[in-house]
Design a protein around this motif. Structure first.
Motif, mmCIF file in Angstrom:
data_model
loop_
_atom_site.group_PDB
_atom_site.id
_atom_site.type_symbol
_atom_site.label_atom_id
_atom_site.label_comp_id
_atom_site.label_asym_id
_atom_site.label_seq_id
_atom_site.Cartn_x
_atom_site.Cartn_y
_atom_site.Cartn_z
ATOM 1 N N LYS A 59 -44.495 -32.578 56.530
ATOM 2 C CA LYS A 59 -43.614 -32.777 57.473
ATOM 3 C C LYS A 59 -43.552 -32.155 58.905
ATOM 4 N N GLN A 60 -42.948 -31.025 57.863
ATOM 5 C CA GLN A 60 -42.130 -29.889 58.318
ATOM 6 C C GLN A 60 -43.163 -29.354 59.670
ATOM 7 N N LEU A 61 -43.935 -28.969 58.976
ATOM 8 C CA LEU A 61 -45.695 -28.499 59.464
ATOM 9 C C LEU A 61 -45.863 -29.094 61.311
ATOM 10 N N SER A 62 -46.500 -30.112 60.664
ATOM 11 C CA SER A 62 -46.569 -31.293 61.765
ATOM 12 C C SER A 62 -45.288 -31.024 63.158
ATOM 13 N N ALA A 63 -43.949 -31.532 62.516
ATOM 14 C CA ALA A 63 -43.408 -31.096 63.574
ATOM 15 C C ALA A 63 -43.109 -30.225 64.380
ATOM 16 N N ALA A 64 -43.384 -28.986 63.479
ATOM 17 C CA ALA A 64 -43.188 -27.111 64.476
ATOM 18 C C ALA A 64 -44.434 -27.258 65.386
ATOM 19 N N GLU A 65 -45.089 -27.583 64.813
ATOM 20 C CA GLU A 65 -46.496 -27.629 65.599
ATOM 21 C C GLU A 65 -46.669 -28.728 66.794
ATOM 22 N N GLN A 66 -45.993 -29.841 66.853
ATOM 23 C CA GLN A 66 -44.993 -30.312 67.841
ATOM 24 C C GLN A 66 -44.638 -29.819 68.872
ATOM 25 N N ARG A 67 -43.421 -29.141 68.049
ATOM 26 C CA ARG A 67 -42.362 -28.340 68.674
ATOM 27 C C ARG A 67 -42.854 -27.346 69.630
ATOM 28 N N ILE A 68 -43.654 -26.757 69.033
ATOM 29 C CA ILE A 68 -45.166 -25.323 69.981
ATOM 30 C C ILE A 68 -45.495 -26.131 70.525
ATOM 31 N N ALA A 69 -46.189 -26.988 70.817
ATOM 32 C CA ALA A 69 -47.127 -27.574 71.481
ATOM 33 C C ALA A 69 -46.763 -28.373 73.270
ATOM 34 N N GLU A 70 -45.525 -28.804 72.782
ATOM 35 C CA GLU A 70 -44.193 -28.893 73.784
ATOM 36 C C GLU A 70 -44.034 -27.860 74.458
ATOM 37 N N LEU A 71 -42.825 -26.235 73.554
ATOM 38 C CA LEU A 71 -43.285 -24.839 74.312
ATOM 39 C C LEU A 71 -43.669 -24.811 75.524
ATOM 40 N N GLU A 72 -45.179 -24.655 74.516
ATOM 41 C CA GLU A 72 -46.515 -23.733 75.802
ATOM 42 C C GLU A 72 -46.931 -24.630 76.857
ATOM 43 N N SER A 73 -46.258 -26.109 76.481
ATOM 44 C CA SER A 73 -46.172 -27.044 78.402
ATOM 45 C C SER A 73 -45.566 -26.714 78.722
ATOM 46 N N ALA A 74 -44.567 -26.840 78.870
ATOM 47 C CA ALA A 74 -42.690 -26.198 79.242
ATOM 48 C C ALA A 74 -43.275 -24.851 79.836
ATOM 49 N N HIS A 75 -44.513 -24.038 79.413
ATOM 50 C CA HIS A 75 -44.211 -22.328 79.376
ATOM 51 C C HIS A 75 -44.930 -22.248 81.182
ATOM 52 N N ASP A 76 -46.395 -22.947 80.258
ATOM 53 C CA ASP A 76 -47.392 -23.330 80.904
ATOM 54 C C ASP A 76 -46.564 -24.336 82.793
ATOM 55 N N GLN A 77 -45.665 -25.297 83.060
ATOM 56 C CA GLN A 77 -45.113 -25.917 84.076
ATOM 57 C C GLN A 77 -44.547 -24.777 84.073
#
Length: 97
Positions: A59-77
């Motif tokens: 569950k923690q890994l899943s949450a971390a992966e989701q957060r990483i995806a959000e941060l990568e998206s924000a970075h790209d924007q």
């Protein structure tokens, strides 16, 4: 010695953004240490305990992966916005000359 310790304490709140990850790492360390203490006390963890721990880690890994995806998206924007601003400025400068 007391003066330098006091000075260090006053500098810590200035870096509040770095404080949260350190706090999270600290809590992970405590959880890991407590789990290690339980097993090193001579008691082997049961299958159910190991499954619960595995499920929590998944569950923690899943949450971390989701957060990483959000941060990568924000970075790209952010990169896209910066590129757009640079292009806009270049266009304005080209039109003036």
């Amino acid at each position: 010695m007391a003066v330098s310790a006091k000075t260090k304490q006053t500098k810590v709140p200035a870096k509040a953004s770095a404080k949260a990850p350190a706090k999270a790492a600290s809590s992970r360390t405590k959880r890991t240490a407590s789990a290690t203490q339980k097993t090193s006390a001579g008691k082997k963890p049961t299958v159910a305990q190991l499954q619960r721990e595995r499920d929590a880690l998944v569950k923690q890994l899943s949450a971390a992966e989701q957060r990483i995806a959000e941060l990568e998206s924000a970075h790209d924007q952010a990169i896209n916005r910066i590129d757009w601003v640079i292009d806009s400025i270049q266009t304005v400068l080209d039109e003036k000359h």
